[in-house]
Structures are given as C-alpha cells and as structure tokens.
Design an enzyme around this catalytic site. Structure first.
Site, PDB file in Angstrom:
ATOM      1  N   HIS A  50      -6.854   8.815  -3.783  1.00  0.00           N
ATOM      2  CA  HIS A  50      -7.199   7.418  -4.054  1.00  0.00           C
ATOM      3  C   HIS A  50      -8.254   7.295  -5.155  1.00  0.00           C
ATOM      4  O   HIS A  50      -8.442   6.202  -5.698  1.00  0.00           O
ATOM      5  CB  HIS A  50      -7.738   6.753  -2.791  1.00  0.00           C
ATOM      6  CG  HIS A  50      -6.704   6.484  -1.746  1.00  0.00           C
ATOM      7  ND1 HIS A  50      -6.387   7.391  -0.760  1.00  0.00           N
ATOM      8  CD2 HIS A  50      -5.898   5.419  -1.536  1.00  0.00           C
ATOM      9  CE1 HIS A  50      -5.448   6.883   0.017  1.00  0.00           C
ATOM     10  NE2 HIS A  50      -5.127   5.695  -0.425  1.00  0.00           N
ATOM     11  N   HIS A  74       0.833  -1.200   0.000  1.00  0.00           N
ATOM     12  CA  HIS A  74       0.000   0.000   0.000  1.00  0.00           C
ATOM     13  C   HIS A  74       0.870   1.252   0.000  1.00  0.00           C
ATOM     14  O   HIS A  74       1.785   1.367   0.828  1.00  0.00           O
ATOM     15  CB  HIS A  74      -0.910  -0.001   1.233  1.00  0.00           C
ATOM     16  CG  HIS A  74      -1.762   1.217   1.346  1.00  0.00           C
ATOM     17  ND1 HIS A  74      -1.661   2.108   2.395  1.00  0.00           N
ATOM     18  CD2 HIS A  74      -2.727   1.713   0.534  1.00  0.00           C
ATOM     19  CE1 HIS A  74      -2.530   3.083   2.229  1.00  0.00           C
ATOM     20  NE2 HIS A  74      -3.188   2.866   1.115  1.00  0.00           N
TER      21      HIS A  74
END
Length: 967
Positions: free
Chosen positions: A387, A363
């Site tokens: 995102h 991530h």
C-alpha cells in the site's frame, strides 16, 4: 571554476574588492610554489574538495539510510538505542558520545562497507621493484586496489550483500579487528585526510534522522543503491531515481530556514503560495533522501531540500494559523462508532481521519479493509507494505475529512495496537526465486526454471495479493451459485469421485511480465517491476468446470441470456471472472485443479483447489477458490474492473476512465531469451549438440520460451545475432503438452558459431494467426505496464566473468609504437607485457604476445575512463564508440571484436565506456592498437591526455594493477 580562481587571484593582487577568508584564499596567499597556484591546478583541487566533501558522504548516507529502513529489525534496534542515549530528540550529545552508541557505530561501519566509499581504482607508482608473494612488480608499474573487492570478500565479510550491523559487534575467532579490512578511506599514509569530518557527518546525520523522524521507504528497491556504474564513486543504474522516503512523523517544531518553512509532521499545518494554492501536509509529501548537510546542524536544510523537490510550496514566513481554515477535529471515540456495522466507515492514517465508505467497493483487497474500519489502518499497512505507494496515498487523500483531536494523541501519535502477523504461516520459499516483494510475496522464476518445459513447483513464479490463507483439503468446499440464487456445494472429495479427472499442460503468465522492460525502454509504469520470469509452465490435474456446472443445473448447451460471466472468489478475498463461453467450451479446458505436476497443489499455488483458465492471463485463474457465481456481469473486484487493463500511450493514471477498457483475458504473443551459453567441441555434452547443428567450432547456444494466449500455437521463432539486421529461424523444441489446444509455452533453441555473434541478440515469435511481437515500446506503452511483449533482447556480455586483476596502459604508449601515418609523437618505450612473469622482471614484447582463446579463456573487458568537462567527454567517448563500430566491419579486426557489448557512462565528473569482448580466436595487441589509433586520432584530435585505458582480464584474487605509463 578556473574563471573564479582567476578572479580571486586578481582580487588578492589588487585588494579590491576584499576577498573573504577561505580555503582558496589561504592557498593563494601561502608560500606554495607558483606552479601550484595556477588556475588549472587550483580548479582541479577545488573539484576534488567538492566531490570529497559532499558527494562521497552524501552517497554513503543515502545508501546507509536505505539499508537501515529496509531492515525492520535494524531500524528498531537503532531507534531503541538512540532514544536511550538521546533523551531530547532535537538535542544531540557530543560526537564522542554518539560514537560510543554501539548500534549506531555498527550501522555507520556497515554503511561504509556496503557503500564502498571510492569505488574507482587508486594507484601508486614505485620507482623500485616491489616483491609481492611470488610476484616481482617492475619499477614504474601503477599498483592499486579496489575497495569493492575488499568489501565484497566473502572470507572476511560473509553474506556480503546483506546489511548486517551485528557483524561489527561480534568478536572474530582469530582475534583480529574487522575494521582492519575496511578501506573506505584508504589506509596508511595516503588515507583520506577528511575522514574524521566525514565520520562526524555520518554519525550526527544518521542519529538526527532516525531519532527525530519516522520514515518509511517509498517505491524504492535495492537496485536503487546497488553498485552498477563506476564514476570514481559507486553509482546505480542510470534509470534509478534515488532513495525516496515518506516522512511520517517528527517531534520537531517548524523551523525557518533560508526564508522557507520546514514543517513538523505532528500538526496539520497548511501553507500557501502567492497564488493561494493549498498545499498538502508534509506527512503526505514525498521526501527524496538527498543528504547534503556538512553536519547534523544542517539537517533542517536536508529535509527542506527533499520536501521542496517533491510538492511543498515556498512561503516567506511561518503560516499564521489564525488566517488558515482549521481542520475539523474528531475524538477517537467517534471514529470507533464508524466501524464494520456503521453506515459510514472511517479509518485513521497517521493523525488524519478518512471516510472510506465509497472506497470499499473498489478496494483491491476487497472487504479485507473492513478489519481496519473504526480505527487506525497504519498497522495493517505496515504488514501490507504494497500500500505504501504514492498512487494509494493520493486515493486516500480524496477521502480526508479531518484530524484526530490532540487530546487523544500519545506522544503526538494515534495509539496503534500490534496485530497478529497474517503472513507468519506463509510457506517457506526457494531461495532461488527472484523476490520483488516479501509481504505479500511476489517472486519470479529464476533462469533454471525457465529453461525446462515443466517448471518445478518450487521454482514456479509466485504472485500474491495477500497472505496465503489457512485452508485444508478435508474441510474445503466450493459453492456453485446459479443466477436464480440457488446454490450447490461440493467438497474436494465430491469433485474427485463424481467427475472425470483431466490433465492439462498450461502456461500461466502475469499480465505484468517484462513490465520492467517497458519502464526502462519507454516510461515509468505502475506495478511490480517484473523482468522475464513472471511466467511458468506446469501440468495441472483436476475436473472440468463445464462438467461441474452441468451437474449443478446449468444448461451448458443452451445458456440463458442473463448468464454472460462466471465469477470466482478465493479464500483470501481475491476475485475475478471469465466469459461464460470460455467456461463451458468443451475445447476450453477450464479446470478446478487440485494437482500440479502430479502432486497436490503447493500452498503458494492454490492448495487445495484453484481455477485454471488456460490461455487467459493468470489473474483469471483464481487460487483457493471457494465460490463460483454465474452472473450477467463480470466480477466487481478491483482486479477485474481496474488493475488488469490496458490504455493508450497518451493516458496516464490521473485521467484514466477505468470503464473505457475491457479486462484482459487472452494474452498476446510473447517470447524471451532465457539463456546464452558457450558450447565447445571440447565438451562431450556440447559436442553432441554441435553435431546436431553441423558445427565443429566454439559456438553460442541461444535458448528461450515463446507463448501465445488463447491456445494459439507458435509456428515460428525468429532470432537475430546482430540487433535485428539479419534474421534466422530457431529450432522449436518438440515438447508435448496435454490439452485441446496449445496451452503450454514452446521452447526454442538456436546455435551459431561464436564468430558470427554480434553485440545483441533479438528474438520474436509468430503464432498461428500470424501475430508477432512489435519492436518499439513507446507506441504500445500503457501506464500499468501490462502485456509488455516487445521483441526480447539479450547480450552475450551479461554472462561475462568480471575481473580480479586490473591492467592499466597509457594510450600514448600504444600510439607511439603505431606504424600508421600519424602526427609525430615523442618516443616512448614499448609497454611491458601484460602477463606478469613470476620472479622475473624481463617481460616479452607485447606485440609478440597473443591472448589464447581456448574454451577456458574468459572474455576481455576494455574500460576507458575520461576526466574533464561533460561536452569533451561526450566528444571523446563518441569518437571511441565510432572507432569500435568501424572495427566491427573491418575485416582485419572484426573477428576479434564480434560479440562486443558496450556500456557507456557519463557524469559531470567523468565518464567511461566498457567494451566486453568474447574472444573467438587469438587476439593480438596489434588488433587493439588499430582500434585505439582510430579512436584517438579521428578528426585529428589528440585525446589521449584525457583518458585512462584499462584492459581487464581474470587473474589472482589479490588485486593490484599491472601496466606501463611511459609518459
């Protein structure tokens, strides 16, 4: 369209087959004069009807939709009032009630203002003289206005670039109504006859969309809707692909429309094509805003068009859920069990459940995502809006395991708690920074910061991956972790007292600097679309990492074989590493820095302590550093293993092997033009500069930066004023940086007479290893857009002052007075002078009227606008372009045309070419006439009928058109 009109006329005459009632049937059967019913006239009316009835309204809806969604406060207030006024989401009240919703009305009005309506110039011609203040406008003069100037007037609409519906709810101090100045539909007896229909479309569609759908912008920047081109309507830059949104939620059930299925967003419907290929639920589909419905009743068609342009499949009928595999359903209680301490970690996004256990190690935000596990991630992504990109959604899709049980949904959604905003304590930034994202904050240095050797702290470019952490000098510590697990801790006070202080002048450059240039010149790239300002230079003060490692017990002169990298971690979870050789090199100048330009580090730049790895890409200079780890492998963070790498031009994001390329460390040679400015001997400061270069005439100063990674010195900067045909060497400015190597950028300057300046300046730098910059983008393309370092280009036209007064001339009039050997033309009087004489209708002969090129004379702008079929536009505009190209080398006119920047625009409706001309001497209309004659009589074509010709020069703020048609 003319063919269709002919066919319709014959059907009406013969009665077979019977023509359906419609607009054109009504016109053809009316008592209008026969000359008004010819196919050519009717087809033009049809085109006007088509454009006015669809394109203008769709454009306004698209722009308004963007601005509403781009302002969280606006969309929140709009939905609040819509929910109050429209209890049942899919049942709209009458139009009059919609118009009475205060905030909806304000949004529509502000949308009309900021989208302009018709941006083209609308002219009227009076047969009588017109008195306007101190001016007397001659009979036959086309007079018009531009909505753009009206709606951008700061005296009427302060902060005009901002979308502020509230301005329509406030009372003006002078008591006048603000809509008096709204000219989207024109005014008076010539205003748009379809304005009521257009307004109905706006009210009903905006109300439907924002009452029924939960949308969010997807990879859409403001430039997508900003006025850049004039196709009668306002259009953005040609590389913009429209407003894109994600449809997240809708209470509306599936609707069948034109044998296709429109999905509701609150249930996990699946559909298949004839090939039985599974299709993603619409909540994951990309919806391009393409509002074309004539009213809100066609909203379903609008949503369908957007979805079908993305990834949806066509189905002949609604799916039979009994024949489709059912998704596994999970209760929220079970999701909560898979939190931070569980072996498997789950999240929800929307109504879907994902097992992200395998995603966490890679991530980009590191373990920050653990804050969301065991519950919804939506509120975090609303904060970390970075995102909201298709590539991220595609990754998340691969971890999909099922749906949230319907019994746990509230109003069709997973309940989401509001989070404390981690960005609320971010520092205040200088308004001159060019912002690319607000959360996290990313902005590039403006021009004034790029034109000084040391970039001021407040103008230094900012690259954040998260929020600015709350850290303090008195409590901050950094831990040195050795390969055997031993650790040694240092406070900031320890570093300042135990080690010798050092100062280094170094440039930091984001790997994505100039990424937008690669996108524009080659193909689409992933990442923030930086221009040339993701680079800055500063003096950094701190202690050498080499000395700290030695004190911590690292044998820096005889390194163990298992120590190959030095990893760094920041307080906000960012991580990166550099090779051990760089870290301990006595000439590498790697610092743990605590000062910037003689002052404590600013919060945006790592306060109280950061790493400085000069010569390396800025991604390696970790801010707010808390841990330094010696290791046999590089950092495992996303930013080391994935983000900052380059791949071949044939490799896309879907087939990339991230481990096949090394992480970026040193950067290639780079340069850019940061300033093009006029210098004149009439200015005291400029005259001194001109003396240095031995010049006495008006000139252009070209300035910029050059830089090479690895501490390689810039030895030469080559500059061209004619798009790379001939080259000259720029002066390298004698700025003195500190450090063992050339860690700082090298500024350069070149001054040349204006008359030698062409349409395009080009620059390339050469470093001490004789590396230089490539000229083409495609061979060096990489889908991440990293390390863009192609030759930098700039046009002097970009600093050109735009217009306030518009002059319109007929080409036929110019041609009729030509002394060249041309086919015979009907005689027309010569045009009036373009410079109005106050209180006087007598204009001098334009061929005796020169335009003085004094230092205060702004550039001229010639605009040619063509109506007609695209193929004809292409031919006409190409001929005109060739005429100007020929004129550039024609001794009789080239001096007046040097420095011309061409912008060419085409569409299915019309096309135009702008030529922006910087005058360097007395330009006569005779010069322009020669060019125009060549342009319109090449190959014997008479193209003047298809064109309008504009000469644009600065004037009074009031806008009206002067000219002479003479036809």
């Amino acid at each position: 369209m003319e063919t269709d009109i002919h066919s319709l006329s014959k059907r009406l005459e013969t009665g077979s087959p019977k023509a359906e009632p419609g607009i054109f049937v009504g016109l053809l059967e009316s008592n209008l004069p026969s000359e008004d019913k010819v196919a050519d006239r009717m087809s033009r009316e049809g085109m006007a009807l088509l454009v006015a009835g669809s394109e203008t309204t769709a454009q306004t809806l698209s722009i308004t939709t963007y601005h509403i969604m781009a302002n969280s406060g606006v969309v929140t207030e709009l939905r609040k009032q819509l929910e109050s006024a429209i209890p049942q989401a899919d049942v709209l009240p009458p139009l009059a009630q919609l118009e009475a919703i205060p905030y909806l009305h304000a949004c529509v009005q502000e949308g009309l203002r900021i989208s302009y309506g018709i941006s083209g110039r609308l002219m009227r011609v009076s047969k009588n003289p017109i008195e306007y203040r101190d001016w007397v406008i001659a009979p036959g003069t086309p007079v018009g206005m531009s909505t753009v100037f009206m709606h951008d007037d700061e005296t009427v609409f302060p902060d005009h670039r901002a979308f502020k519906p509230e301005r329509w709810l406030e009372k003006r101090e002078d008591g006048t109504r603000l809509d008096k100045y709204l000219t989207s539909f024109g005014k008076g007896d010539r205003q748009c006859i379809g304005m009521n229909l257009a307004q109905a479309e706006l009210y009903m569609t905006i109300a439907s969309i924002f009452r029924q759908f939960d949308l969010e912008l997807f990879e859409t920047e403001r430039s997508t809707v900003e006025y850049y081109r004039d196709y009668f309507n306002s259009f953005p830059k040609s590389d913009c692909d429209g407003v894109k949104v994600l449809v997240k939620y809708s209470p509306v059930k599936p609707v069948s429309y034109s044998k296709h299925v429109l999905w509701s967003i609150d249930k996990p419907y699946r559909s298949t094509t004839s090939h039985a290929r599974p299709v993603k639920p619409p909540s994951q589909l990309l919806h391009k805003t393409a509002v074309v419905s004539a009213c809100a009743s066609l909203l379903a068609a609008t949503i369908y068009i957007g979805l079908s342009n993305a990834r949806t499949a066509h189905a002949e009928s609604p799916p039979n859920n009994n024949n489709q595999p059912q998704s596994q359903l999970f209760r929220l209680e079970e999701v909560r069990k898979h939190g931070r301490d569980a072996e498997e970690k789950w999240i929800t996004k929307g109504n879907k459940v994902y097992n992200i256990t395998d995603w966490i190690p890679g991530h980009p935000g590191g373990e920050v995502i653990l804050r969301a596990v065991g519950g919804p991630v939506d509120q975090y992504w609303n904060i970390f809006t970075i995102h909201k990109k298709q590539e991220v959604y595609d990754i998340l899709d691969s971890f999909y395991i099922g749906e949230v049980h319907p019994q746990d949904l509230v109003d069709g959604r997973v309940p989401v708690e509001q989070l404390a905003d981690p960005f609320k304590n971010d520092p205040k930034r200088d308004e001159r920074l060019i912002v690319h994202s607000a959360r996290p904050f990313n902005a590039e240095t403006p021009e004034e910061g790029l034109n000084s050797f040391i970039t001021p702290d407040h103008l230094f470019y900012v690259r954040q991956h998260m929020w600015v952490p709350d850290v303090h000098e008195k409590t901050h510590k950094v831990v040195i972790e050795l390969p055997n697990g031993d650790e040694k801790e240092y406070s900031l006070g320890d570093l300042k007292t135990k080690f010798k202080e050092a100062s280094i002048t170094a440039t930091l450059q984001c790997s994505g600097n100039r990424r937008k240039h690669m996108t524009h010149e080659a193909r689409s790239t992933n990442g923030l679309q930086w221009e040339g300002g993701a680079i800055s230079n500063a003096e950094w003060t701190g202690v050498r990492l080499r000395d700290i490692l030695k004190d911590a017990g690292v044998p820096i002169d005889d390194l163990p074989s298992n120590v190959k990298h030095v990893q760094f971690e920041g307080a906000e979870a960012y991580g990166a590493s550099i090779p051990i050789e760089k870290a301990v090199d006595q000439f590498g100048d790697v610092l743990l820095a605590y000062k910037m330009n003689g002052q404590p580090l600013a919060p945006d730049h790592g306060y109280p302590l950061r790493l400085l790895a000069p010569g390396n890409v800025a991604a390696r200079s970790v801010k707010w550093v808390t841990r330094v780890r010696l290791s046999d492998e590089e950092s495992t963070s996303q930013w080391q293993r994935r983000d900052y790498k380059c791949f071949g031009p044939n490799i896309g994001s879907s087939q990339v092997d991230w481990d096949s390329a090394p992480a970026i460390q040193e950067t290639p040679v780079q340069s850019a033009i940061t300033s093009l400015r006029d210098v004149t001997p009439h200015s005291a400061n400029d005259s001194k500069l001109l003396q240095v270069y031995g010049l006495e005439e008006d000139s252009i100063a070209v300035e910029g930066y050059s830089y090479a990674g690895g501490g390689r010195k810039i030895i030469r900067v080559d500059v061209s004023a004619d798009d790379g045909r001939t080259w000259h060497q720029a002066e390298l400015l004698p700025d003195q940086g500190k450090g063992a190597k050339a860690w700082a950028w090298t500024r350069w300057r070149w001054v040349l007479p204006r008359q030698q300046a062409g349409r395009c300046f080009v620059v390339k730098a050469v470093d001490e290893a004789y590396n230089t910059q490539p000229g083409e983008y495609e061979p060096n393309y990489n889908f991440r857009g990293n390390l863009t370092n192609q030759t930098s280009k700039a046009s002097p036209g970009k600093e050109t002052m735009r217009i306030q007064i518009l002059f319109i001339l007929s080409i036929l009039t110019l041609l009729s007075s030509s002394t060249l050997a041309l086919p015979p033309l009907h005689h027309h009087p010569r045009p009036h002078d373009l410079s109005p004489t106050r209180n006087n209708n007598n204009f001098p002969d334009p061929y005796d009227c020169d335009i003085p090129a004094t230092p205060t004379t702004p550039p001229l702008i010639l605009e040619f606008y063509s109506f007609g079929p695209p193929l004809h536009q292409h031919a006409v505009l190409s001929c005109l372009e060739q005429a100007f190209a020929d004129a550039m080398t024609d001794p009789s006119v080239h001096r007046g045309l040097m420095g011309t920047e061409k912008r060419e625009y085409r569409s299915t409706v019309g096309g135009s070419v702008h030529f922006v001309v910087e005058p360097d001497e007395r330009l006569t209309w005779e010069m322009w006439r020669q060019v125009l004659v060549k342009g319109f009589w090449m190959d014997g074509w008479d193209m003047a009928r298809e064109f309008q010709f504009f000469v644009l020069v600065p004037g009074q703020m009031e806008e009206f058109a002067w000219g002479w048609l003479g036809m």
